[in-house]
Design a protein around this motif. Structure first.
Motif, PDB file in Angstrom:
ATOM      1  N   PHE A 126      35.731  45.064  44.863  1.00  0.00           N
ATOM      2  CA  PHE A 126      34.905  44.528  45.947  1.00  0.00           C
ATOM      3  C   PHE A 126      33.612  45.308  46.117  1.00  0.00           C
ATOM      4  O   PHE A 126      32.816  45.005  46.991  1.00  0.00           O
ATOM      5  CB  PHE A 126      35.726  44.487  47.245  1.00  0.00           C
ATOM      6  CG  PHE A 126      36.949  43.639  47.077  1.00  0.00           C
ATOM      7  CD1 PHE A 126      36.858  42.261  47.194  1.00  0.00           C
ATOM      8  CD2 PHE A 126      38.160  44.201  46.712  1.00  0.00           C
ATOM      9  CE1 PHE A 126      37.972  41.453  46.980  1.00  0.00           C
ATOM     10  CE2 PHE A 126      39.282  43.411  46.498  1.00  0.00           C
ATOM     11  CZ  PHE A 126      39.188  42.035  46.633  1.00  0.00           C
ATOM     12  N   ALA A 290      37.393  40.802  52.584  1.00  0.00           N
ATOM     13  CA  ALA A 290      37.662  39.723  51.613  1.00  0.00           C
ATOM     14  C   ALA A 290      39.088  39.209  51.780  1.00  0.00           C
ATOM     15  O   ALA A 290      39.331  37.985  51.749  1.00  0.00           O
ATOM     16  CB  ALA A 290      37.437  40.229  50.192  1.00  0.00           C
ATOM     17  N   LEU A 301      42.390  34.918  46.828  1.00  0.00           N
ATOM     18  CA  LEU A 301      41.503  35.627  45.906  1.00  0.00           C
ATOM     19  C   LEU A 301      42.149  35.583  44.519  1.00  0.00           C
ATOM     20  O   LEU A 301      43.359  35.389  44.412  1.00  0.00           O
ATOM     21  CB  LEU A 301      41.331  37.070  46.385  1.00  0.00           C
ATOM     22  CG  LEU A 301      40.513  37.177  47.672  1.00  0.00           C
ATOM     23  CD1 LEU A 301      40.802  38.482  48.396  1.00  0.00           C
ATOM     24  CD2 LEU A 301      39.033  37.063  47.357  1.00  0.00           C
TER      25      LEU A 301
END
Ligand SMILES: NC(=O)C1=CN([C@@H]2O[C@H](COP(=O)(O)OP(=O)(O)OC[C@H]3O[C@@H](n4cnc5c(N)ncnc54)[C@H](OP(=O)(O)O)[C@@H]3O)[C@@H](O)[C@H]2O)C=CC1
Ligand SMILES: O=C1CO[C@H](CO)[C@@H](O)[C@@H]1O
Length: 331
Positions: A126, A290, A301
Motif C-alpha cells: 500500500f 484500503a 482487495l
C-alpha cells in the motif's frame, strides 16, 4: 459512509507502535476494543488510548457484535487459529505476515466463511513507492525485468523475542523472507516456480539466522535474497532490467518520510542515477484504509487467502530445500 469498527488481538509491539495509531488516524476506521491474554494489560493499553472496551481473552472480543474487523498481530503459531475463529465469528481479518506456520496450517483458512475478507498484512503493498515500481516496470523503461535481488537484515539475539522461538514460528525466513517473496512477486507480476536455499541456524534457538534463497520465476527470471536476524540492519531491493536498474532504498520499513527510488540511466549504468522522490506517507494507515474501504464497499482487495497461500508455499519450499539439499518445485 460509516467507519469500520476495529478490534485488536493482543498488546503486540507492532500494534502498539504502528497499526493501532494507523487505525486511529484512518479516516474510515475506528478502534473500539483491545484484547489481551491479561485483562489488566488490555485495560491499561485501552485506557491510555481512550478506547472504551478491553477484553481479558481473545475469544471474548471475537464475540463482540459491535466489531467489524479484527487486526491479528499474534505470534505466527496463532495466526491461523485466531484468524479462523474471528472469521467464523463474522469478522473481517487483517492478519500479520506470514499468514501461518506452513502451507498445511494456512490452508485451514479456506474454511473461512466466504462473506468475510481475510488479508495478509503486507503494508508495503500500500506504499506508493511500490505502486511506482509496478508502473515503471509496466512502462517497459527498464527493458525486460529478469532479476530481483533483495537483502533484509536486523540484529536480534534476545531469547525472549518471538523471532527467536522456533516452536512458535521464529526465524528470519518467516519473519522477513516473506517480504522478499512478496516484493519479487510484485516486481515480476508472476509467481515462483521453484526454489533452492542455503540456511544457517542459531545453535541455541534453532531458528534460521542467515538464509539465502534463489527463486526461479520461469522464463529466465529469478529473485535471489538473503535475510538475517543476526546481521547489521539493512534492507534494499534491486530490480534489474535488460536496460536499466531500479533500486528501492528502504523497501520494507519505510518511515513516513519521503521514499526514494534510484533509476539508472541506460548505458551509463551507475554513473548517472535518477532519484525519484515519493511523498512520505504512513503505509500502515494506507493498509488499514484500503482494507476498511474494501469492507465498506464489499469489494475485496486482490490479496485474499489464495494469494497468501502462494507466499506460504514458497516459504515451505525454502525449508524443504534445506532438508533435501536441492531444488524444490512449486505448484
Ligand atoms: N507488518 C509489520 O511491519 C510487522 C509485523 N509483525 C508481525 O506481528 C506479529 C507479532 O510480532 P511482534 O509485535 O514483534 O510480537 P510481540 O511479541 O510484541 O507481540 C505478540 C503478542 O501476542 C500475544 N501472545 C499470545 N500468545 C503469546 C505467546 N505464546 N508468546 C508471546 N506472545 C503471545 C501477547 O500479547 P497479550 O499478552 O497482550 O495477549 C504479545 O504481546 C508477528 O507475526 C510478526 O511477524 C511484527 C512487527 C512488524
Ligand atoms: O514485519 C516486520 C517488519 O520488519 C521487521 C524487521 O525490520 C520485522 O522483524 C517485522 O516482523
Amino acid at each position: 459512509m460509516r467507519k469500520i469498527r476495529w478490534g485488536v488481538l493482543s498488546t503486540a509491539k507492532i500494534g502498539r507502535e504502528l497499526v493501532i495509531p494507523a487505525i486511529m488516524n484512518a479516516a474510515n476506521a475506528e478502534l473500539v476494543a483491545i484484547a489481551s491474554r491479561d485483562e489488566a494489560r488490555a485495560k491499561a493499553l485501552a485506557d491510555s488510548l481512550g478506547v472504551a472496551k478491553a477484553y481479558g481473552s481473545y475469544e471474548a472480543m471475537l464475540a463482540d457484535p459491535e466489531i467489524d474487523a479484527i487486526y491479528n498481530p499474534l505470534p505466527n503459531h496463532l495466526h491461523v487459529d485466531l484468524t479462523l475463529a474471528a472469521a467464523r465469528a463474522g469478522k473481517h481479518v487483517l492478519c500479520e505476515k506470514p499468514i501461518g506456520m506452513d502451507l498445511k496450517d494456512a490452508e485451514r483458512l479456506r474454511e473461512s466463511p466466504k462473506n468475510v475478507f481475510v488479508m495478509e498484512a503486507f503494508m508495503i503493498r500500500f506504499h506508493p513507492q511500490w505502486q511506482r515500481v509496478r508502473d515503471i516496470v509496466a512502462s517497459g523503461d527498464l527493458g525486460e525485468v529478469r532479476a530481483v535481488q533483495t537483502f533484509f537484515s536486523y540484529f536480534n539475539d534476545d531469547p525472549s523475542n518471538v523471532r527467536n522461538m522456533a516452536d512458535i514460528g521464529g526465524g528470519g525466513i518467516l519473519d522477513i523472507g516473506c517480504y522478499a517473496i512478496t516484493s519479487a512477486r510484485m516486481a515480476f507480476g508472476s509467481d515462483p516456480k521453484r526454489v533452492v536455499s542455503l540456511i544457517d541456524r542459531d545453535p541455541a534457538f534453532g531458528t534460521d539466522r542467515l538464509a539465502s534463497a534463489l527463486i526461479d520465476f520461469g522464463d529466465g527470471k529469478r529473485c535471489d535474497f538473503t535475510v538475517s536476524t543476526q546481521l547489521v540492519p539493512f534492507q534494499r531491493v534491486h530490480i534489474m532490467g535488460t536496460r536499466k536498474r531500479l533500486t528501492v532504498l528502504i523497501p520494507f520499513n519505510q518511515p513516513t518520510t519521503d521514499a526514494i527510488l534510484q533509476l539508472s540511466q541506460g548505458a551509463r549504468g551507475d554513473t548517472d542515477l535518477e532519484t525519484i522522490v515519493i511523498d512520505g506517507c504512513d503505509q500502515y494507515q494506507r493498509e488499514v484504509e484500503a482494507f476498511s474501504e474494501a469492507i465498506a464497499t464489499g469489494t475485496p482487495l486482490p490479496y485474499g487467502i489464495e494469494d497468501a497461500l502462494v507466499n506460504m508455499a514458497t516459504l515451505d519450499a525454502i525449508f524443504e530445500s534445506e532438508r533435501t539439499n536441492g531444488w524444490v518445485s512449486l505448484g
